[in-house]
Each structure stands twice: as C-alpha cells, then as structure tokens.
Design a protein around this motif. Sequence first.
Motif, mmCIF file in Angstrom:
data_model
loop_
_atom_site.group_PDB
_atom_site.id
_atom_site.type_symbol
_atom_site.label_atom_id
_atom_site.label_comp_id
_atom_site.label_asym_id
_atom_site.label_seq_id
_atom_site.Cartn_x
_atom_site.Cartn_y
_atom_site.Cartn_z
ATOM 1 N N ALA A 263 0.836 -1.203 0.000
ATOM 2 C CA ALA A 263 0.000 0.000 0.000
ATOM 3 C C ALA A 263 0.871 1.254 0.000
ATOM 4 N N VAL A 264 1.952 1.208 0.762
ATOM 5 C CA VAL A 264 2.840 2.371 0.833
ATOM 6 C C VAL A 264 3.548 2.585 -0.509
ATOM 7 N N ALA A 265 3.870 1.497 -1.205
ATOM 8 C CA ALA A 265 4.492 1.642 -2.532
ATOM 9 C C ALA A 265 3.528 2.379 -3.468
ATOM 10 N N MET A 266 2.255 1.976 -3.434
ATOM 11 C CA MET A 266 1.267 2.692 -4.268
ATOM 12 C C MET A 266 1.177 4.147 -3.819
ATOM 13 N N GLY A 267 1.179 4.343 -2.519
ATOM 14 C CA GLY A 267 1.112 5.700 -1.970
ATOM 15 C C GLY A 267 2.305 6.545 -2.392
ATOM 16 N N MET A 268 3.476 5.939 -2.441
ATOM 17 C CA MET A 268 4.665 6.705 -2.840
ATOM 18 C C MET A 268 4.626 7.061 -4.321
ATOM 19 N N ARG A 269 4.037 6.181 -5.120
ATOM 20 C CA ARG A 269 3.875 6.516 -6.547
ATOM 21 C C ARG A 269 2.981 7.754 -6.664
ATOM 22 N N MET A 270 1.907 7.774 -5.858
ATOM 23 C CA MET A 270 0.975 8.918 -5.911
ATOM 24 C C MET A 270 1.635 10.190 -5.374
ATOM 25 N N ALA A 271 2.357 10.050 -4.265
ATOM 26 C CA ALA A 271 3.015 11.230 -3.679
ATOM 27 C C ALA A 271 4.089 11.771 -4.623
ATOM 28 N N SER A 272 4.715 10.881 -5.383
ATOM 29 C CA SER A 272 5.717 11.345 -6.356
ATOM 30 C C SER A 272 5.021 12.091 -7.487
#
Length: 353
Positions: A265-274
């Motif tokens: 979930a955090v990996a997906m979140g980091m893609r979005m935050a990037s």
Amino acid sequence: MIKKVLVGDEKYKVLIGRNGIFKDFLPNSLARNKKILVISDENIPRKYIELVIKSIPSNKVVNIHKIKPGEESKSFANFQIILNKLAKKKYDRSDCIVAIGGGVVGDLSGFVAASYMRGIDYIQIPTTLLSQVDSSVGGKTAINIESGKNLVGAFKNPKLVLISSTFLRTLPDREFRAGIAEVIKYGLIYNKRIFNIFEKENKLILKRNQRIIEKLIHESVKTKAEIVTEDEKELGIRAILNFGHTYGHAIEAKNNYKNILHGEAVAMGMRMASKMSMLEGHINEAAYKKIINVFDMLGLSKNISNNYSDLKKFIMNDKKVKSGNISLILLEGIGLSFQTQEFNIENFKKSFS
Ligand code: ADP
Ligand code: ZN
C-alpha cells in the motif's frame, strides 16, 4: 563484517550481520539478566529460534511464548496473556524479553517490555525486511484495539537489536517486496545513495544478493536512526518518514487491512506522492519517470484502482490528519523531501490516478 548503528539519546545498538551475530553478542548483552522470555510466532522457522536459544548462556532460565502469525495477534488479549505469564513465572526487573519475528512480534513484545513492572529489558531480533529496516529503529511499540490500529502503545527502546540478513532467505516473496518498498522510501526522502543502488542493482536485489541486501539494510537503519535521533518525539523532521503513508494508510483502510500488505500500500502511496510532487512543480517529469521505473522494476505496481472519491473519507480519518488539514510529504528531488499543508486540491485529486 558486522555493521553497527547507534540510535537515539540512549544510544542503543543495532548490529547487522549474519547468523554468527547471536553467539557473538547475546551472552554479553544478557549478562545482567536471569530469566529470558523468547517471544515469536508460529511461522518463524524453528531453526532461527533454536539458533538464538543456543547462544543464550546455559545458566539462564529460558521460556518461550509463541503467538499466531498475523496482525490480529497484536491484541489486548495477547498482551495480557504474556504479562500474566511473566508474573506467574516470577519475572522481575532483572529479566529480559527477546523478540524474534516481524513487526507483529516486535510491536507486541516491545509493549509488554515497556509495561511489565514499568519496563524490563528488551532485545529485538527482527526477521522480516520491513521490521529490520523500519520497526527496529525508533522505539515505537503498539497493539491494536477495536477502535483502531496501533492506538495503544509506548516508546520503548530495546537494549540491543540483532539483525541477521541470512534470516531473509526464507521470507515469502510478497513480504520481501513489501519490505523493499520502505527501503526505497529512505532513498526518496533522504538518502540518494539508496536510490542509486536500486537503479543499478535491481536484478541482484530481487535475487536477494546478500551483500547488497546487507548494504541496503545498513543504509536504511542509518537513515532512520539519523532522522529519529534528531527528532525523538515526532515533532518535525520525523514526519518525512510518513512519505506515501497518507495515501497508503487510506488504501489499507479501504481494503479493511486485508489482501494488501502495508509495504504494498505504501508503494502505491509513494507513486501517488511522487506524482503529486511533479504536479505541484517540485520535481520534473524526468525525475518522476525515474522513480516510477524503480517501482516497476521491483514489481511494486499500482494494480488496484484507488481513485480520490473512494479514498477521500479514509484520508480524512487518518490519525495524522490533524483538524481536517491534510499534511503531505512531497519530494523536491530524489533524496530530498519536505512537509506541506499547502497544495492545489485539483492536483491532489489528479495524483490518485
Ligand atoms: P512485518 O514485519 O511485515 O509487520 P509480520 O510480523 O506481519 O511482518 O510477519 C509477516 C509474516 O512473515 C508472518 O507470517 C511471519 O511469521 C513470517 N515471517 C517473518 N519472518 C520470517 C522469515 N525470516 N522467514 C519466513 N517467514 C517469516
Ligand atoms: Zn510504513
């Protein structure tokens, strides 16, 4: 071969090595303790527990407590069961808890160690990549209650953390990749060297090349230690560790914490935050593409749909969203991050797709 990192004002040691690390460091560290309660879970290979116990001097009393694997075990019920076990076996403040396992075992054991007789010694032996690079540093312990995850806990530093990279050989692939996500996080928010290793060595990383994995663990532990030592009570810079987590927590919550691992979930979140960092003009498109490419190469994809309207209410419920203000960690370069509450809401909505 052993790599050492000192953490926090108490300067406890995190040692990173291979399986020899236990016989080299446990006897000394346990010198003042008489009884040892080893806490682990039923999925941790028995040979790891045996290896650790063999390294405990034979004049100590050793008890073992195993919990069921999984987040449900971080419960008030288990907390109480272990406290009662300690009391029945007459443990006192000269005794010690040794936790062997991932974040679940570590969080529960640490909270027991913080609470029993107002605090007893605690040694952490993290066995997942995630717990080795994340929860072994920073002293946060917690259990879940009905109203929410990690709502009850304490800051409790272990007296020692022993990390064997050899233990990662048996870690299931999904768990391994989920741990990798938090390692990439350190590369993005603070330590460009980590990101460079991912760009150059992604194939060896997926093959779990031990030398490179040890380097990644060492760089990650150093990075987290530096950040939390600067900010032990979570007021300022420590917030950057939350990169990708506002989005990630919402994704986890929407999925009822099932079928998705925290790191995924955090990996997906980091893609979005990037993406948000690019939309807000803090990083250029080339940097954004480089970042997405690393997630893709490591198999950390965005394979479930997460649109803004579905996730909105979960974002507002996040315990870090204070008084309705969404605080985001954004990148201003690879290895450089900042916290902000000022951003264009349209860009924020776009960052989900
Ligand atoms: P996390 O550190 O990601 O919070 P958990 O404590 O939830 O991890 O553990 C994830 C799962 O992996 C559990 O089923 C646990 O028993 C198992 N596990 C932990 N370490 C190892 C290991 N080194 N080898 C095999 N399985 C492991
Ligand atoms: Zn995390």
